[in-house]
Motif scaffolding. Sequence first.
Motif, PDB file in Angstrom:
ATOM      1  N   ALA A 248       0.202   0.974  -1.886  1.00 38.67           N
ATOM      2  CA  ALA A 248       1.286   1.972  -1.950  1.00 38.67           C
ATOM      3  C   ALA A 248       1.581   2.598  -0.587  1.00 38.67           C
ATOM      4  CB  ALA A 248       0.917   3.061  -2.963  1.00 38.67           C
ATOM      5  N   ILE A 249       0.554   2.791   0.241  1.00 33.59           N
ATOM      6  CA  ILE A 249       0.774   3.550   1.488  1.00 33.59           C
ATOM      7  C   ILE A 249       0.948   2.655   2.710  1.00 33.59           C
ATOM      8  CG2 ILE A 249      -0.481   5.570   0.625  1.00 33.59           C
ATOM      9  CD1 ILE A 249      -2.861   4.769   2.367  1.00 33.59           C
ATOM     10  N   ALA A 250       0.633   1.366   2.600  1.00 35.12           N
ATOM     11  CA  ALA A 250       0.661   0.476   3.762  1.00 35.12           C
ATOM     12  C   ALA A 250       2.078   0.059   4.113  1.00 35.12           C
ATOM     13  CB  ALA A 250      -0.189  -0.760   3.476  1.00 35.12           C
ATOM     14  N   GLY A 251       2.221  -0.474   5.321  1.00 32.06           N
ATOM     15  CA  GLY A 251       3.500  -1.061   5.730  1.00 32.06           C
ATOM     16  C   GLY A 251       4.115  -0.377   6.924  1.00 32.06           C
ATOM     17  N   CYS A 252       5.027  -1.095   7.530  1.00 35.80           N
ATOM     18  CA  CYS A 252       5.673  -0.625   8.753  1.00 35.80           C
ATOM     19  C   CYS A 252       6.432   0.688   8.502  1.00 35.80           C
ATOM     20  CB  CYS A 252       6.630  -1.704   9.234  1.00 35.80           C
ATOM     21  SG  CYS A 252       7.294  -1.377  10.865  1.00 35.80           S
TER      22      CYS A 252
END
Lengths: 482, 122
Positions: free
Chosen positions: A227-231
């Motif tokens: 849910a919190i990861a990513g660019c």
Amino acid sequence: MTDPLCSLRAAHEFAGQAPEVGGQLLELALERARNQESGRRPIHAFLSLAEPPPDAWRAASRSPAGSPLAGIPVAVKDNICTLGLPTTCGSRILEAYVSPFAATAVRRLERAGAWIVGKTNLDEFAMGSSTETSAYGPTRNPVDLDRVPGGSSGGSAAAVAAGVVPVALGSSTGGSVRQPAAMCGVVGVKPTYGRVSRYGLVAFASSLDHIGVFARSVRDAAHVLEAIAGCDEHDATSGRQEVPRAAALDDVDLSGAVIGVPGEYLGAGLDGRSRRLFKRAVETAERGGARVVPISLPTTSAAIACYYVVAPAEASANLARYDGSRYGLRSSGAVAYSEAVRRTRGEGFGDEVRRRILLGTYVLSAGYSEAYYRRARDMRGAILEDFGRAFARVDAVFAPTTPTHAFRFGEKADPYDMYRSDVYTVAANLAGIPAVSIPIGNVDGLPVGAQLMCGRWREEQMLGIAAALEELLEYRHPLTRR
Amino acid sequence: MSPGRRRKDDAGRVDPEELRHLADLAGLELPEAEIGRLAAELGVVLGDFARIEALQASAEALHRPAEPSPGDRGLEPRLRPDAVAPDSLSGPLSGIAPDWRNGFFVVPRCRVFGERAGQGDE
């Protein structure tokens, strides 16, 4: 009935299909948080608690359908910015400071339907390994109230271990997620540097800071990480790599996995009973089909010294912004601006923060930067190369998370003794590789953890191995009712 | 602290005078009673740094060149002197104002409030 706050699955089973139960979960978490704050010996995991709106369940019902975090109460370390709740970093200098924006990780959690229950206690500005340096008093380990929960994210680890919330956010600069996770008997994930945006994480040492996750199981941690990861356009160091999927952990096993055990992590500093538990975990991995091979990480012995040059150097620059003119505390009575700055910082920062600012100022000063900072920077490169050579041979590195189980309050009064608590965790932060600590057993009723580390961006592989091993180990937390 | 190179025999030693200077550089007021203790604590941490020096002696452990590669020459950071910068706010405010009349800063007129109301650019 299964405790609805012990896991995401239990929470969803409790909620069933009724949307109003999302609000009930939040109320239950808040009630438990208030209960553990009261009494003669409070755990003191939280520094502030949310005030749920009266129609909380209506908002919960608007959560994205099918989101594993819909209606889930989450605790957030108090150095991660939130709207509406103070972000104090456990420091007097930021007392009552409320951020005008929320961290990307927090916004993403809320977008997934999670509720922020409150902000958790930490060592001041995340500088410490026991949560004892918080200006607002220490957190107790829920497993043994006479002992520390580890740090610096001790409040988040304690909140999950005490069953107040199923998952929580922490931050790690030198091991501040894995070390308290190990000491409280929960799972702690430090992702690859750049996997989770640092926007809204109050800077301590920017090249080492990570937002991490606490949970009671590897799978629950994987859902939060997804849910919190990513660019993120607000953090130029966040990566564009594909986000690790929690679904990748379905049906994992250890067959074919090659796991390296570095001899440098099993030296004289490791407690004998923790060593036996670790050996048993290695044997369990082998029985599960993994091939375990001895490896060497020769720079391990220099990692702590390297860390205590790089981290204070960056901290001394990052914390220069707290001058009394923009945030929080401002000392009164000074005539000149420079005097006001010195007084504010002298009064607002605690002992450990002052020590690290001075250390950072020393190693960056013109006469010494070559001898200290440059060498530490080079050694950091050597540590990264060490791991690179290891990951050419093995899928994951497996090692103890901490030299000992949770220690008593005041037991490590010498700052250098305290720094050694992170001896096994700092290298992964210096290298920027992902690492996860899982509980492997108890010694005298106190949890002991071990960590898996993988190459950069290989969280799916790392969490898959961790989930498979977790299943085989069948760890029983000391606070689990029979 | 003199801005010379550190001598070998100085490893891990911070004297109280150095610590006072560091506190000035860092903008930290320190009680005099804490100076000796903090100097000793810093000395212990810095002393451990000898581990890195020992490892650096081993070519196997450290694969990086001690000298900058040809491409890096000229890109090494240049450090400013270890001195506290003058406090620009310690003098009269008029000294840092672009223009100063009757106790007020005078700045170029940009626009009058409401001139572009509803234009949506601010």
